[in-house]
Structure formats: C-alpha cells, structure tokens
Design a protein around this motif. Structure first.
Motif, PDB file in Angstrom:
ATOM      1  N   CYS A  24      50.856  48.504  42.667  1.00  0.00           N
ATOM      2  CA  CYS A  24      50.781  47.575  43.811  1.00  0.00           C
ATOM      3  C   CYS A  24      49.806  48.108  44.854  1.00  0.00           C
ATOM      4  N   ARG A  25      49.902  49.387  45.152  1.00  0.00           N
ATOM      5  CA  ARG A  25      48.976  49.991  46.118  1.00  0.00           C
ATOM      6  C   ARG A  25      47.535  49.887  45.641  1.00  0.00           C
ATOM      7  N   LEU A  26      47.327  50.104  44.335  1.00  0.00           N
ATOM      8  CA  LEU A  26      45.982  49.984  43.777  1.00  0.00           C
ATOM      9  C   LEU A  26      45.435  48.578  43.944  1.00  0.00           C
ATOM     10  N   ARG A  31      41.845  45.025  46.620  1.00  0.00           N
ATOM     11  CA  ARG A  31      41.685  43.746  47.310  1.00  0.00           C
ATOM     12  C   ARG A  31      40.759  43.932  48.505  1.00  0.00           C
ATOM     13  N   GLU A  32      40.851  45.090  49.134  1.00  0.00           N
ATOM     14  CA  GLU A  32      40.021  45.384  50.305  1.00  0.00           C
ATOM     15  C   GLU A  32      38.578  45.699  49.919  1.00  0.00           C
ATOM     16  N   ALA A  33      38.410  46.493  48.841  1.00  0.00           N
ATOM     17  CA  ALA A  33      37.056  46.881  48.421  1.00  0.00           C
ATOM     18  C   ALA A  33      37.114  47.584  47.068  1.00  0.00           C
ATOM     19  N   PRO A  34      36.071  47.442  46.265  1.00  0.00           N
ATOM     20  CA  PRO A  34      35.997  48.200  45.016  1.00  0.00           C
ATOM     21  C   PRO A  34      36.021  49.700  45.329  1.00  0.00           C
ATOM     22  N   ALA A  35      36.453  50.507  44.354  1.00  0.00           N
ATOM     23  CA  ALA A  35      36.549  51.943  44.605  1.00  0.00           C
ATOM     24  C   ALA A  35      36.423  52.732  43.308  1.00  0.00           C
ATOM     25  N   TYR A  75      36.061  50.569  40.108  1.00  0.00           N
ATOM     26  CA  TYR A  75      37.054  49.550  39.769  1.00  0.00           C
ATOM     27  C   TYR A  75      37.095  48.482  40.844  1.00  0.00           C
ATOM     28  N   GLU A  76      37.329  47.257  40.394  1.00  0.00           N
ATOM     29  CA  GLU A  76      37.462  46.134  41.314  1.00  0.00           C
ATOM     30  C   GLU A  76      38.387  45.102  40.687  1.00  0.00           C
ATOM     31  N   LEU A  77      38.872  44.191  41.514  1.00  0.00           N
ATOM     32  CA  LEU A  77      39.706  43.114  40.994  1.00  0.00           C
ATOM     33  C   LEU A  77      38.887  42.292  40.016  1.00  0.00           C
ATOM     34  N   ALA A  78      39.527  41.827  38.961  1.00  0.00           N
ATOM     35  CA  ALA A  78      38.829  41.060  37.935  1.00  0.00           C
ATOM     36  C   ALA A  78      38.317  39.727  38.467  1.00  0.00           C
ATOM     37  N   GLY A  83      43.005  38.589  44.884  1.00  0.00           N
ATOM     38  CA  GLY A  83      43.286  39.062  46.235  1.00  0.00           C
ATOM     39  C   GLY A  83      44.025  38.016  47.037  1.00  0.00           C
ATOM     40  N   HIS A  84      43.589  36.767  46.913  1.00  0.00           N
ATOM     41  CA  HIS A  84      44.271  35.666  47.610  1.00  0.00           C
ATOM     42  C   HIS A  84      45.676  35.470  47.042  1.00  0.00           C
ATOM     43  N   ALA A  85      45.798  35.609  45.726  1.00  0.00           N
ATOM     44  CA  ALA A  85      47.113  35.452  45.095  1.00  0.00           C
ATOM     45  C   ALA A  85      48.077  36.535  45.579  1.00  0.00           C
ATOM     46  N   LEU A  86      47.588  37.756  45.711  1.00  0.00           N
ATOM     47  CA  LEU A  86      48.433  38.840  46.219  1.00  0.00           C
ATOM     48  C   LEU A  86      48.892  38.551  47.644  1.00  0.00           C
TER      49      LEU A  86
END
Length: 111
Positions: A24-26, A31-35, A75-78, A83-86
């Motif tokens: 969840c933290r990941l 969601r904030e930025a790729p890392a 890594y980034e959200l697919a 992000g909006h769904a979260l």
C-alpha cells in the motif's frame, strides 16, 4: 465487455496488492512520482530484497511497471488512473467509516 469471472480476478488481484501495508505504501508513493527501488527501500527502511519481493507482487498484479533507465530500473504505476482509483477507494473507505448510519450499530456493535 468484461465477464463476472474476469471482474472477480481483477478485483482479487487488486485486493492481493492492497493486503500488505508495504505494498500500500509503495502504491501511494508511486502515485506521487516514479521511483527507483533503492530510493524506495531507503525511504521505507526495509531491505532491497524485501522491497524487490513487494515490487514483484505489484508487477504480477499488473499495478506497476518497471522502466529501464540506463543501467537502473525505475518503477511507476502501470496506468495513471490507478492513482485516481487509490484516492477514490481511500476516500470511500474513510467516508463509509465516518457514516455509521446503521440503526443497530450501538446495540449490536455491528458497524
């Protein structure tokens, strides 16, 4: 058009991803930025091996992607809609928790 079976599989994958606080933290961090994994491991105070296992789970669930950047991987959200769904899911859960309109809540302790 999605079938009921595929809807269940998709939601089960999402639930599996959310079943662990580190994942969840990941998701919230990505969601904030790729890392990069090393930065995430340092920020979370966990080993890179442990972080790698969580990222593998999120990749298997289809929620994050690994993007090669030179010799490193970011890594980034697919999909940005995740992000909006979260945000929507978090807001719905918080709102539902705050809205204890069940008439039996006080006497039965059910809600």
């Amino acid at each position: 058009m999605m079938t009921v079976a595929s809807d269940v599989v998709v939601l089960a994958r999402f639930g599996r991803a959310l079943a662990d606080p580190i994942r969840c933290r990941l998701l919230l961090a990505l969601r904030e930025a790729p890392a990069h994994p090393s930065d995430l491991a340092d920020a979370f105070g966990i080993s890179r091996t442990r972080l790698s296992n969580h990222l593998a789970c999120l990749r298997d669930c289809g929620l994050v992607v690994a993007v090669p950047v030179g010799r490193r991987t970011r890594y980034e959200l697919a999909d940005e809609r995740l992000g909006h769904a979260l945000d929507d899911l978090r807001n719905a859960v918080v709102a539902a928790e705050a809205d204890k309109t069940c008439p039996d809540a006080k006497t039965k302790g059910c809600c």
